[in-house]
Each structure stands twice: as structure tokens, then as C-alpha cells.
Design a protein around this motif. Structure first.
Motif, PDB file in Angstrom:
ATOM      1  N   UNK A  40       1.208   6.784 -13.662  1.00  0.00           N
ATOM      2  CA  UNK A  40      -0.011   7.023 -12.803  1.00  0.00           C
ATOM      3  C   UNK A  40      -0.550   5.705 -12.116  1.00  0.00           C
ATOM      4  N   UNK A  41      -0.377   4.734 -12.836  1.00  0.00           N
ATOM      5  CA  UNK A  41      -0.711   3.295 -12.015  1.00  0.00           C
ATOM      6  C   UNK A  41       0.057   3.133 -10.970  1.00  0.00           C
TER       7      UNK A  41
ATOM      8  N   UNK B 166       0.619  -1.206   0.034  1.00  0.00           N
ATOM      9  CA  UNK B 166       0.073   0.032  -0.045  1.00  0.00           C
ATOM     10  C   UNK B 166       0.937   1.338   0.055  1.00  0.00           C
ATOM     11  N   UNK B 167       2.210   1.155   0.224  1.00  0.00           N
ATOM     12  CA  UNK B 167       3.042   2.140   0.202  1.00  0.00           C
ATOM     13  C   UNK B 167       4.113   2.284  -0.668  1.00  0.00           C
TER      14      UNK B 167
ATOM     15  N   UNK C 249      -9.460  10.260  -6.461  1.00  0.00           N
ATOM     16  CA  UNK C 249      -8.128  10.414  -6.997  1.00  0.00           C
ATOM     17  C   UNK C 249      -7.991  10.353  -8.511  1.00  0.00           C
ATOM     18  N   UNK C 250      -8.967   9.831  -9.375  1.00  0.00           N
ATOM     19  CA  UNK C 250      -8.631   9.756 -10.790  1.00  0.00           C
ATOM     20  C   UNK C 250      -8.294  10.941 -11.460  1.00  0.00           C
ATOM     21  N   UNK C 251      -9.171  12.026 -11.414  1.00  0.00           N
ATOM     22  CA  UNK C 251      -8.930  13.282 -12.003  1.00  0.00           C
ATOM     23  C   UNK C 251      -7.409  13.827 -11.510  1.00  0.00           C
ATOM     24  N   UNK C 252      -7.013  13.848 -10.303  1.00  0.00           N
ATOM     25  CA  UNK C 252      -6.072  14.204  -9.538  1.00  0.00           C
ATOM     26  C   UNK C 252      -4.766  13.585 -10.366  1.00  0.00           C
ATOM     27  N   UNK C 253      -4.743  12.123 -10.549  1.00  0.00           N
ATOM     28  CA  UNK C 253      -3.752  11.430 -10.968  1.00  0.00           C
ATOM     29  C   UNK C 253      -3.491  11.733 -12.399  1.00  0.00           C
ATOM     30  N   UNK C 254      -4.519  12.029 -13.195  1.00  0.00           N
ATOM     31  CA  UNK C 254      -4.372  12.224 -14.635  1.00  0.00           C
ATOM     32  C   UNK C 254      -4.016  13.609 -14.796  1.00  0.00           C
ATOM     33  N   UNK C 255      -4.146  14.400 -13.896  1.00  0.00           N
ATOM     34  CA  UNK C 255      -3.700  15.721 -14.003  1.00  0.00           C
ATOM     35  C   UNK C 255      -2.027  15.748 -13.500  1.00  0.00           C
ATOM     36  N   UNK C 256      -1.681  14.855 -12.561  1.00  0.00           N
ATOM     37  CA  UNK C 256      -0.379  14.921 -12.176  1.00  0.00           C
ATOM     38  C   UNK C 256       0.658  14.411 -13.311  1.00  0.00           C
TER      39      UNK C 256
ATOM     40  N   UNK D  83      -6.567  -0.967 -12.230  1.00  0.00           N
ATOM     41  CA  UNK D  83      -5.225  -1.129 -11.357  1.00  0.00           C
ATOM     42  C   UNK D  83      -5.756  -0.854  -9.858  1.00  0.00           C
ATOM     43  N   UNK D  84      -6.455   0.322  -9.856  1.00  0.00           N
ATOM     44  CA  UNK D  84      -6.675   0.997  -8.247  1.00  0.00           C
ATOM     45  C   UNK D  84      -7.754   0.175  -7.458  1.00  0.00           C
ATOM     46  N   UNK D  85      -8.687  -0.808  -8.426  1.00  0.00           N
ATOM     47  CA  UNK D  85      -9.519  -1.690  -7.620  1.00  0.00           C
ATOM     48  C   UNK D  85      -8.679  -2.880  -7.085  1.00  0.00           C
ATOM     49  N   UNK D  86      -7.521  -3.547  -8.073  1.00  0.00           N
ATOM     50  CA  UNK D  86      -6.886  -4.580  -7.819  1.00  0.00           C
ATOM     51  C   UNK D  86      -5.987  -4.131  -6.739  1.00  0.00           C
ATOM     52  N   UNK D  87      -5.754  -3.023  -6.409  1.00  0.00           N
ATOM     53  CA  UNK D  87      -4.895  -2.525  -5.146  1.00  0.00           C
ATOM     54  C   UNK D  87      -5.834  -2.631  -3.840  1.00  0.00           C
ATOM     55  N   UNK D  88      -7.066  -2.646  -4.070  1.00  0.00           N
ATOM     56  CA  UNK D  88      -7.807  -2.720  -2.928  1.00  0.00           C
ATOM     57  C   UNK D  88      -8.604  -1.212  -2.396  1.00  0.00           C
TER      58      UNK D  88
END
Ligand SMILES: Nc1ncnc2c1ncn2[C@@H]1O[C@H](COP(=O)(O)OP(=O)(O)OP(=O)(O)O)[C@@H](O)[C@H]1O
Length: 290
Positions: A144-145, A74-75, A112-119, A98-103
Motif C-alpha cells: 500500500x505504501x 513520483x512514478x 486515495x486512502x480508501x481506494x488503496x486500502x481496498x486494493x 508516507x503519502x505526505x512525505x511523498x508530497x
């Protein structure tokens, strides 16, 4: 943040990592080494994909034990050298998967989606199929993943190989931004990526690792050994065949007349001028004295 003590990895009789001891702090650390040095092995152990044969690893006090794997994962975020992105999904579908697989649950994914796409500068292509992305965009999707779950440790394996110069610069800037809030370990063959993005460097060769607190410590290995000179064809051929001399740059000024930059322990000719070394030159000196 990350502490590695005497970390060792054996594949049968082959020792790929030999008693590596180092720490990683917030910021970007470069991991430089030739083919087969053990860089990917180290990253895979840190990413929890491989088990070390010996030694100890701690991330914010949490040790690499079977009981702690979920907590560690998780870290930790990892962009491997060859990542299998799913070409027929859209960018957001892929990240959602990927995020669902990560729990992660759907409300935190949505948040988190828009934030990570922006990053990673992919907000314009969220609905595009992964297969339609350029090489550079795919690498940014790879990042991003690796950061969607906001890990404290980000591991990146040769991310700029095959990228054009513009994408390489964009990618380096992205890594720099990500290093403000987490520890990033950037494995690469490209010394320029390290000199531009990293403060600290781990040098590896044949499984041995040496930690440096600053890039300038590596540059200093070549201090007093870098020279610039003009040569004609004959002298150039002589230097080229001398195993104690490395030509690191060559410009043909006119036919048969070259301006060259060399690494050599002693002045290679009367008219040679001492020059400030680069990281690449310091790294070459380090590699060749092992
Ligand atoms: N699964 C494996 N089984 C046996 N030997 C392996 C395995 N993985 C790596 N090795 C060996 O361990 C050594 C280190 O390999 P590793 O891939 O970690 O190096 P690297 O520095 O990442 O190289 P490159 O820059 O070419 O990716 C090499 O000699 C390699 O052949």
C-alpha cells in the motif's frame, strides 16, 4: 516503459551488477537469482536509492539524472526486503504519513486512502495499530505504501519470504492485479511465485543478467533433461552423490524405495521416464551452465 542499458554497479573493487541491458513493460517481470546475485542492488538503483556506476536508465523517456529524481520518484514505488513500518501508528496514520512525505496533498491523500486500502484488502483494519497486524497484512501494507501515489513502476523485493501458504497466494493475487495497470518487477528466490505470477523473467547470477520474454524460455533450458524413476536405497545414494545429477523431488513410497525426479543431461537409468520440466528445473540448468 523502462529501458536499462549497460547498467553497472561497483562497490569498491566488487562489481555487483555487470552491464545489465533489459526493458520492462506493463505486466509482471520476475527477477530470479541466488543469494548475492545482485537483485537488491538492481532494485535499489531502479528505486533511486543507489546511484549506478555506469550505464543508462529511462522511465517513459525520463533519464535517471539528479535533476529528474523528484519526477522519477513520483512514478516509482518500492517495497524493500526489510521495511520499517511504524508499529505505534494506525494503518491509516502510517499511510497518511508516507503519502505526505511523498508530497501528496491532504485532499489527494483522502481521496486515495480508501481506494488503496481496498486494493490491498486492508479496509477492515484501517484503524488498527500496525503492530497488531499479521505478517501477511504487514506485507500488504508495505505494498500500500508503495502504490499510494499510483506509480507506473512497482519494485518488490522478496515479498513472500516468511508468509504462510494462504498469505502467499493472497499476496500473489494482489501482485497480479497490480500488474494489470503498471510494470512490476518482482525479485524472489521462489520459482513458484514467478511461474504463477510472471510472464517475463530476468535471471541473474554473479551480477550478470539475462532477460527472457517468456517464462517458458527458462523452462526450456531443462527440456530433455528431466527424468522420473523408482530407485532403491543404493541407486538413490549413488545419484545423490553424482555432481552432474540434481534431485528435484523425492517421495518415499515404502521403506527403502523412492520415486525421484532428477535433472540429468543423460538418462540416469534404463527405466527412467522423460518428464516435462518446471521453471525451477530450467532455472537450475541455467545457473549451472554459467
Ligand atoms: N553496500 C555494499 N557494499 C559492498 N558490497 C555490497 C553492498 N551491497 C551489496 N554488496 C555485494 O554485492 C553483491 C550483490 O548483493 P545483492 O544484495 O544485490 O544480492 P541479492 O541478489 O539481492 O542477494 P540476496 O538474495 O541474498 O538478497 C553481493 O556480493 C554483496 O555482498
Amino acid at each position: 516503459m523502462l529501458v536499462a542499458e549497460q547498467l553497472t554497479k561497483r562497490y569498491g573493487s566488487k562489481t555487483a551488477l555487470q552491464e545489465a541491458t533489459f526493458t520492462l513493460e506493463k505486466g509482471i517481470t520476475g527477477l530470479l537469482g541466488p543469494n548475492g546475485a545482485g537483485k537488491t542492488t538492481l532494485l535499489r538503483i531502479l528505486a533511486t536509492y543507489h546511484k549506478a556506476s555506469g550505464g543508462r536508465l529511462l522511465l517513459n523517456g525520463v533519464e535517471w539524472t539528479s535533476a529528474n529524481m523528484e519526477k522519477l520518484r513520483a512514478d516509482i514505488g518500492y517495497l524493500p526486503q526489510h521495511i520499517g513500518l511504524f508499529p505505534s501508528l494506525t494503518v491509516t496514520e502510517y499511510l497518511d504519513y508516507i503519502a505526505s512525505m511523498r508530497g501528496m496533498n491532504s485532499s489527494s491523500i483522502n481521496k486515495r486512502m480508501n481506494e488503496v486500502l481496498r486494493e490491498v484488502n486492508l479496509e477492515e483494519v484501517g484503524r488498527e495499530k500496525v503492530r497488531s497486524l499479521s505478517g501477511g497484512m504487514k506485507q500488504r501494507l508495505g505494498i500500500a505504501q508503495a502504490i499510494i501515489h499510483e506509480p507506473a513502476l512497482l519494485l518488490v523485493d522478496e515479498p513472500t519470504a516468511g508468509l504462510d501458504p494462504e498469505e502467499r497466494i493472497r499476496f500473489r493475487n494482489l501482485i497480479k492485479r497490480l500488474g494489470h495497470s503498471r510494470a512490476v518487477l518482482l525479485s524472489t528466490h521462489i520459482t513458484e511465485d514467478v511461474s504463477v505470477t510472471c510472464d517475463r523473467v530476468l535471471l541473474m547470477n554473479k551480477g550478470w543478467l539475462q532477460s527472457h520474454d517468456h517464462v517458458r524460455e527458462v523452462v526450456a533450458y531443462a527440456a530433455g533433461s528431466v527424468w522420473g524413476l523408482q530407485t532403491e536405497q543404493g541407486k538413490y545414494e549413488q545419484l545423490r552423490s553424482d555432481p552432474s545429477v540434481f534431485i528435484t523431488d523425492l517421495k518415499e513410497q515404502q521403506e527403502g524405495l523412492y520415486h525421484i525426479r532428477v535433472v540429468a543431461a543423460s538418462k540416469p537409468s534404463e527405466d527412467a521416464q522423460p518428464l516435462q520440466p518446471t521453471l525451477e528445473e530450467g532455472y537450475m540448468v541455467w545457473l549451472n551452465r554459467k
